[in-house]
Design an enzyme around this catalytic site. Structure first.
Site, PDB file in Angstrom:
ATOM      1  N   GLU A 123       0.345  -0.500  16.347  1.00  0.00           N
ATOM      2  CA  GLU A 123      -0.635   0.538  15.951  1.00  0.00           C
ATOM      3  C   GLU A 123      -1.524   1.028  17.017  1.00  0.00           C
ATOM      4  OE1 GLU A 123      -2.786   0.298  12.270  1.00  0.00           O
ATOM      5  OE2 GLU A 123      -4.185   1.811  13.083  1.00  0.00           O
ATOM      6  N   SER A 178       1.500  -9.695  10.621  1.00  0.00           N
ATOM      7  CA  SER A 178       0.687  -8.696   9.876  1.00  0.00           C
ATOM      8  C   SER A 178      -0.573  -8.757   9.976  1.00  0.00           C
ATOM      9  CB  SER A 178       1.210  -8.778   8.416  1.00  0.00           C
ATOM     10  OG  SER A 178       0.146  -8.357   7.515  1.00  0.00           O
ATOM     11  N   SER A 179      -1.352  -7.834  10.659  1.00  0.00           N
ATOM     12  CA  SER A 179      -2.563  -7.768  10.951  1.00  0.00           C
ATOM     13  C   SER A 179      -3.491  -7.936   9.649  1.00  0.00           C
ATOM     14  CB  SER A 179      -2.787  -6.288  11.747  1.00  0.00           C
ATOM     15  OG  SER A 179      -4.168  -6.186  11.860  1.00  0.00           O
ATOM     16  N   ASN A 180      -3.024  -6.968   8.685  1.00  0.00           N
ATOM     17  CA  ASN A 180      -4.041  -6.984   7.502  1.00  0.00           C
ATOM     18  C   ASN A 180      -3.950  -8.304   6.687  1.00  0.00           C
ATOM     19  OD1 ASN A 180      -2.629  -6.230   4.523  1.00  0.00           O
ATOM     20  ND2 ASN A 180      -1.546  -5.471   6.368  1.00  0.00           N
ATOM     21  N   CYS A 222       0.884  -1.404   0.041  1.00  0.00           N
ATOM     22  CA  CYS A 222       0.060   0.309   0.164  1.00  0.00           C
ATOM     23  C   CYS A 222       0.807   1.080   0.009  1.00  0.00           C
ATOM     24  CB  CYS A 222      -0.804  -0.031   1.233  1.00  0.00           C
ATOM     25  SG  CYS A 222       0.202   0.271   2.697  1.00  0.00           S
ATOM     26  N   SER A 271       1.910  -5.335   3.524  1.00  0.00           N
ATOM     27  CA  SER A 271       3.357  -5.214   3.818  1.00  0.00           C
ATOM     28  C   SER A 271       4.129  -6.268   2.904  1.00  0.00           C
ATOM     29  CB  SER A 271       3.670  -5.400   5.119  1.00  0.00           C
ATOM     30  OG  SER A 271       2.893  -6.475   5.574  1.00  0.00           O
ATOM     31  N   CYS A 276      -8.193   1.698   6.752  1.00  0.00           N
ATOM     32  CA  CYS A 276      -7.838   2.445   5.479  1.00  0.00           C
ATOM     33  C   CYS A 276      -8.097   1.928   4.099  1.00  0.00           C
ATOM     34  CB  CYS A 276      -6.335   2.470   5.702  1.00  0.00           C
ATOM     35  SG  CYS A 276      -5.503   0.714   5.107  1.00  0.00           S
TER      36      CYS A 276
HETATM   37  S1  SF4 Z   1      -2.180  -0.547   5.335  1.00  0.00           S
HETATM   38 FE1  SF4 Z   1      -1.451   0.538   6.958  1.00  0.00          FE
HETATM   39  S2  SF4 Z   1       0.375   1.383   6.025  1.00  0.00           S
HETATM   40 FE2  SF4 Z   1      -1.046   0.704   4.446  1.00  0.00          FE
HETATM   41  S3  SF4 Z   1      -2.239   2.529   3.838  1.00  0.00           S
HETATM   42 FE3  SF4 Z   1      -3.344   1.359   5.513  1.00  0.00          FE
HETATM   43  S4  SF4 Z   1      -2.876   2.306   7.318  1.00  0.00           S
HETATM   44 FE4  SF4 Z   1      -1.196   2.816   5.874  1.00  0.00          FE
END
Ligand code: SF4
Length: 312
Positions: free
Chosen positions: A132, A227-229, A17, A272, A199
């Site tokens: 975070e 990695s959370s996402n 991202c 990431s 986000c």
């Molecule tokens: S995943 Fe985290 S680093 Fe990437 S755009 Fe969203 S808030 Fe920002």
């Protein structure tokens, strides 16, 4: 090689991202401008390959400022953001720092500060101990933010007076919606962002997975286990109908025995995870079976963030 054919449904958008691209570039530019070593507080982004690559270029990763051996060298704060006491400590110790906090995380910090200034009690929806969350909680003095991790905790919150909420940026969109609904029922005047603070990158990657996962026999998310996402993407794939969904990272062997029994597999990567890891994964499968690839583009992204002016 087996004379078999499988189809890979490749999600897009996937991978890096804008916040991750910016954070990595900050470390690289700092190394160029100030020479090595440059310290980085916490993994700049949650990916082992990225961290190892930057180590080779001269970055030294530490967890706390007290771990820094030479205070004359610059330190970079990771994309996840830091509690206010961290830059304060750096100033006290006269350590020069560059803040790589993603601007979308900084936005949440500012919301929390504004609510606090206006006398609201603040609920943060997020996962305990994620950096975070530690950073956002640390924007307000005296640990005043109340953390809510799930629906059960949302039901138990007991507060009087004006209440506001903010969220971690990398949560599951659907789970968070449920939690917000509960909070809105409990506190009809609760203040918060128009949707949530999740986000654009998290939202878009989850949307793409939802479209593909129901069509697949197995679904793979390339990403680190912290990695959370990335972890949320596995959950989203399961919820969308592909029970055989898993996270793939350098510590895990390719489950080729299972893959060769599939007709269609889905593939994406966390915000990431470098694209090279996706391509390596496909390359490894191609050693065993014939592969066709179909990319599903659910939305095009064109977000970029400016670098801190000190690095220009
Ligand atoms: S995943 Fe985290 S680093 Fe990437 S755009 Fe969203 S808030 Fe920002």
């Amino acid at each position: 090689m087996e004379n078999k054919e499988i189809k890979i449904l490749l999600a897009a958008p996937r991978g890096f991202c804008a916040g991750v691209v910016r954070a990595i570039e900050i470390v690289e530019k700092a190394l160029k401008k100030y020479g090595s070593p440059v310290y980085v507080r916490h993994e700049i982004v949650h990916n082992k390959n990225v961290v190892e690559d930057l180590k080779k270029k001269g970055a030294i990763f530490v967890e706390e400022l007290t771990d820094i051996k030479d205070n004359s060298r610059p330190v970079i704060f990771s994309a996840h953001g830091v509690p206010k006491k961290v830059p304060e400590e750096a100033n006290k110790k006269k350590i020069f720092y560059v803040d790589a906090t993603c601007p979308l995380v900084t936005k949440v910090h500012k919301e929390a500060e504004r609510h606090n200034k206006n006398g609201y009690k603040i609920i943060l929806i997020g996962h305990k101990d994620h950096p975070e969350v530690v950073g956002t909680m640390g924007q307000i003095p005296n640990n005043k933010i109340i953390l809510v991790e799930n629906v059960i905790e949302a039901k138990k919150v007991n507060l009087s007076g004006p209440v506001a909420y903010v969220t971690q940026t990398t949560l599951s969109v659907d789970d968070t919606k449920e939690i917000i609904e509960i909070l809105k029922n409990k506190f009809p005047d609760i203040r918060g962002p128009i949707k949530e603070d999740i986000c654009y990158a998290t939202t878009n990657r989850q949307e793409a997975v939802k479209k593909i996962a129901p069509l697949c026999d197995m679904f793979f998310v390339i990403g680190s286990s912290n990695s959370s996402n990335s972890k949320r993407l596995v959950e989203v794939a399961k919820k969308a109908g592909c029970k055989n969904s898993e996270l793939i990272n350098s510590e895990k062997k390719l489950p080729i025995d299972k893959i060769i029994n599939c007709k269609k597999i889905g593939l994406t990567s966390g915000a990431s995870a470098p694209e090279k890891l996706v391509q390596d994964f496909i390359f490894d499968i191609k050693k065993h079976v014939n592969v066709t690839i179909e990319e599903f583009i659910s939305i095009k992204e064109n977000v970029t963030f400016k670098l801190p002016s000190v690095l220009n």
